[in-house]
Design a protein around this motif. Sequence first.
Motif, mmCIF file in Angstrom:
data_model
loop_
_atom_site.group_PDB
_atom_site.id
_atom_site.type_symbol
_atom_site.label_atom_id
_atom_site.label_comp_id
_atom_site.label_asym_id
_atom_site.label_seq_id
_atom_site.Cartn_x
_atom_site.Cartn_y
_atom_site.Cartn_z
ATOM 1 N N ILE A 77 16.717 51.430 3.093
ATOM 2 C CA ILE A 77 16.296 52.599 3.881
ATOM 3 C C ILE A 77 14.968 53.135 3.361
ATOM 4 O O ILE A 77 14.076 53.468 4.146
ATOM 5 N N SER A 107 13.332 53.476 13.246
ATOM 6 C CA SER A 107 14.176 54.663 13.189
ATOM 7 C C SER A 107 15.619 54.298 13.547
ATOM 8 O O SER A 107 16.566 54.745 12.913
ATOM 9 N N GLY A 108 15.763 53.501 14.584
ATOM 10 C CA GLY A 108 17.105 53.043 14.975
ATOM 11 C C GLY A 108 17.756 52.189 13.909
ATOM 12 O O GLY A 108 18.962 52.301 13.661
ATOM 13 N N THR A 111 18.970 54.518 11.164
ATOM 14 C CA THR A 111 20.203 55.185 11.590
ATOM 15 C C THR A 111 21.385 54.205 11.531
ATOM 16 O O THR A 111 22.474 54.565 11.099
ATOM 17 N N LEU A 114 22.666 53.674 8.002
ATOM 18 C CA LEU A 114 23.432 54.794 7.437
ATOM 19 C C LEU A 114 24.876 54.665 7.868
ATOM 20 O O LEU A 114 25.805 54.891 7.280
#
Length: 114
Positions: A77, A107-108, A111, A114
């Motif tokens: 990340i 960005s996707g 996400t 995570l």
Amino acid sequence: MEKIVEQGLLYDFYGELLTEHQRRVYEDVVFNDLSPSEIAKEQGISRQGVHDLKKRCDRILEEYEAKLHLVAKFIKIRDMVRNVEQLAAECSRTKDLRLIEEIRTLSGQITGTL
């Protein structure tokens, strides 16, 4: 990854799962750079005990990482965020709006990680 950085990250993520005694000895060896003799005297254990405890802590922390992969996810990340920052800076500098799609993709991915 450099060993001391790896030890630091593993400790940051999983150190609280060690006992208080393990944490004190591990911190003295890895972060405070005390000699095994100094630690042994302070903790009332043998130098060999200090060495063994440090190796045991390393193994415990590595086992947690092997099961949970939190450090690996953090590094992944962090690298993607750095890439987003570089793309945003380039987009700002060049006014190339096509870079926004790459930023959205990253960005996707962040996400999703995570």
